[in-house]
Write a protein that holds these residues in place. Structure first.
Motif, PDB file in Angstrom:
ATOM      1  N   PRO A 244       0.819  -1.220   0.000  1.00 20.80           N
ATOM      2  CA  PRO A 244       0.000   0.000   0.000  1.00 20.80           C
ATOM      3  C   PRO A 244       0.848   1.264   0.000  1.00 20.80           C
ATOM      4  O   PRO A 244       1.995   1.272   0.458  1.00 20.80           O
ATOM      5  N   GLU A 245       0.248   2.313  -0.535  1.00 19.46           N
ATOM      6  CA  GLU A 245       0.883   3.631  -0.450  1.00 19.46           C
ATOM      7  C   GLU A 245       0.656   4.176   0.949  1.00 19.46           C
ATOM      8  O   GLU A 245      -0.330   3.849   1.579  1.00 19.46           O
ATOM      9  N   PRO A 246       1.570   4.931   1.451  1.00 16.31           N
ATOM     10  CA  PRO A 246       2.752   5.502   0.825  1.00 16.31           C
ATOM     11  C   PRO A 246       3.974   4.596   0.889  1.00 16.31           C
ATOM     12  O   PRO A 246       5.043   4.944   0.408  1.00 16.31           O
ATOM     13  N   TRP A 247       3.819   3.411   1.486  1.00 15.94           N
ATOM     14  CA  TRP A 247       4.962   2.537   1.748  1.00 15.94           C
ATOM     15  C   TRP A 247       5.633   2.041   0.477  1.00 15.94           C
ATOM     16  O   TRP A 247       6.864   1.890   0.446  1.00 15.94           O
ATOM     17  N   ALA A 248       4.866   1.791  -0.591  1.00 18.46           N
ATOM     18  CA  ALA A 248       5.464   1.327  -1.849  1.00 18.46           C
ATOM     19  C   ALA A 248       6.423   2.381  -2.405  1.00 18.46           C
ATOM     20  O   ALA A 248       7.542   2.062  -2.810  1.00 18.46           O
ATOM     21  N   THR A 249       5.993   3.616  -2.419  1.00 20.08           N
ATOM     22  CA  THR A 249       6.853   4.690  -2.926  1.00 20.08           C
ATOM     23  C   THR A 249       8.035   4.927  -1.995  1.00 20.08           C
ATOM     24  O   THR A 249       9.171   5.099  -2.454  1.00 20.08           O
ATOM     25  N   LEU A 250       7.779   4.934  -0.696  1.00 20.36           N
ATOM     26  CA  LEU A 250       8.870   5.193   0.261  1.00 20.36           C
ATOM     27  C   LEU A 250       9.955   4.122   0.177  1.00 20.36           C
ATOM     28  O   LEU A 250      11.141   4.439   0.293  1.00 20.36           O
ATOM     29  N   CYS A 251       9.576   2.860  -0.049  1.00 21.69           N
ATOM     30  CA  CYS A 251      10.600   1.812  -0.119  1.00 21.69           C
ATOM     31  C   CYS A 251      11.485   1.969  -1.348  1.00 21.69           C
ATOM     32  O   CYS A 251      12.636   1.541  -1.347  1.00 21.69           O
ATOM     33  N   LEU A 252      10.938   2.578  -2.396  1.00 21.47           N
ATOM     34  CA  LEU A 252      11.732   2.798  -3.607  1.00 21.47           C
ATOM     35  C   LEU A 252      12.637   4.027  -3.486  1.00 21.47           C
ATOM     36  O   LEU A 252      13.637   4.117  -4.180  1.00 21.47           O
ATOM     37  N   ARG A 253      12.280   4.939  -2.608  1.00 13.87           N
ATOM     38  CA  ARG A 253      13.036   6.186  -2.468  1.00 13.87           C
ATOM     39  C   ARG A 253      14.043   6.167  -1.320  1.00 13.87           C
ATOM     40  O   ARG A 253      14.997   6.936  -1.333  1.00 13.87           O
ATOM     41  N   THR A 254      13.828   5.300  -0.303  1.00  8.57           N
ATOM     42  CA  THR A 254      14.669   5.307   0.893  1.00  8.57           C
ATOM     43  C   THR A 254      15.221   3.918   1.184  1.00  8.57           C
ATOM     44  O   THR A 254      14.617   2.908   0.812  1.00  8.57           O
ATOM     45  N   ASP A 255      16.344   3.869   1.879  1.00  9.72           N
ATOM     46  CA  ASP A 255      16.893   2.587   2.331  1.00  9.72           C
ATOM     47  C   ASP A 255      16.379   2.205   3.702  1.00  9.72           C
ATOM     48  O   ASP A 255      16.308   1.028   4.034  1.00  9.72           O
ATOM     49  N   GLU A 256      16.076   3.205   4.525  1.00  9.71           N
ATOM     50  CA  GLU A 256      15.503   2.935   5.837  1.00  9.71           C
ATOM     51  C   GLU A 256      14.666   4.121   6.280  1.00  9.71           C
ATOM     52  O   GLU A 256      14.865   5.244   5.811  1.00  9.71           O
ATOM     53  N   LEU A 257      13.724   3.814   7.160  1.00 10.43           N
ATOM     54  CA  LEU A 257      12.827   4.828   7.702  1.00 10.43           C
ATOM     55  C   LEU A 257      12.804   4.720   9.221  1.00 10.43           C
ATOM     56  O   LEU A 257      12.935   3.618   9.767  1.00 10.43           O
ATOM     57  N   ASP A 258      12.608   5.847   9.867  1.00  5.07           N
ATOM     58  CA  ASP A 258      12.268   5.851  11.282  1.00  5.07           C
ATOM     59  C   ASP A 258      10.757   5.976  11.317  1.00  5.07           C
ATOM     60  O   ASP A 258      10.191   6.862  10.667  1.00  5.07           O
ATOM     61  N   VAL A 259      10.094   5.075  12.053  1.00  3.41           N
ATOM     62  CA  VAL A 259       8.631   4.984  12.014  1.00  3.41           C
ATOM     63  C   VAL A 259       8.067   4.943  13.428  1.00  3.41           C
ATOM     64  O   VAL A 259       8.584   4.208  14.282  1.00  3.41           O
ATOM     65  N   TRP A 260       7.002   5.710  13.636  1.00  7.95           N
ATOM     66  CA  TRP A 260       6.276   5.716  14.913  1.00  7.95           C
ATOM     67  C   TRP A 260       4.795   5.691  14.633  1.00  7.95           C
ATOM     68  O   TRP A 260       4.346   6.185  13.612  1.00  7.95           O
ATOM     69  N   GLN A 261       4.053   5.175  15.600  1.00  8.60           N
ATOM     70  CA  GLN A 261       2.603   5.305  15.563  1.00  8.60           C
ATOM     71  C   GLN A 261       2.219   6.185  16.744  1.00  8.60           C
ATOM     72  O   GLN A 261       2.550   5.886  17.893  1.00  8.60           O
ATOM     73  N   ALA A 262       1.567   7.288  16.448  1.00  3.78           N
ATOM     74  CA  ALA A 262       1.098   8.220  17.469  1.00  3.78           C
ATOM     75  C   ALA A 262      -0.393   8.396  17.254  1.00  3.78           C
ATOM     76  O   ALA A 262      -0.823   8.888  16.208  1.00  3.78           O
ATOM     77  N   ASP A 263      -1.175   7.978  18.244  1.00  2.00           N
ATOM     78  CA  ASP A 263      -2.624   7.950  18.116  1.00  2.00           C
ATOM     79  C   ASP A 263      -2.977   7.023  16.958  1.00  2.00           C
ATOM     80  O   ASP A 263      -2.491   5.907  16.906  1.00  2.00           O
ATOM     81  N   ASP A 264      -3.773   7.479  16.006  1.00  2.00           N
ATOM     82  CA  ASP A 264      -4.160   6.612  14.889  1.00  2.00           C
ATOM     83  C   ASP A 264      -3.390   6.922  13.613  1.00  2.00           C
ATOM     84  O   ASP A 264      -3.776   6.524  12.527  1.00  2.00           O
TER      85      ASP A 264
END
Length: 129
Positions: free
Chosen positions: A81-101
């Motif tokens: 799903p987007e935005p993850w498909a695009t982000l995986c093609l543009r970046t090697d790693e991400l810092d990710v958090w879930q805050a609220d929803d």
């Protein structure tokens, strides 16, 4: 205001933008771009780490998410799903958090030498794959 504080304020504003209720909407912004290819990437990665430290203090420490597995899944034809498909093609790693929803991802887009290197922030309600 220092550069990290300025980007944190931009991330906070991004988190307040409307996302479609129950949908897969997302917003991605370029927080900063690099001018000189290699030096810019190194500087933007250091800036990403500084931002991640501050956000980790807010929402908890989390190791960066490597994108290689997601890229391989995408290449095998799996629907990411987007935005993850695009982000995986543009970046090697991400810092990710879930805050609220809302999920927040910060990363450096430096995979395509034809594109300018940039520090990205994304908010979405869609969980990472």
């Amino acid at each position: 205001m220092d550069v990290v504080a300025r980007h944190l304020a931009a991330i906070d504003r991004l988190r307040t933008r409307d996302l479609p209720a129950g949908g897969a909407g997302h917003h991605t912004v370029e927080l900063e771009t690099g001018r000189e290819p290699r030096r810019a990437a190194d500087d933007l990665h250091a800036l990403r780490e500084a931002i991640a430290q501050r956000l980790g203090a807010r929402w908890g420490e989390a190791p960066p998410w490597g994108q290689l597995t997601v890229r391989l899944r995408l290449a095998r034809g799996e629907e990411i799903p987007e935005p993850w498909a695009t982000l995986c093609l543009r970046t090697d790693e991400l810092d990710v958090w879930q805050a609220d929803d809302v999920w927040l991802a910060v990363g450096v887009a430096d995979r395509d030498e034809a594109d300018e290197t940039c520090l990205l922030a994304t908010v979405t309600r869609t969980a990472p794959p």
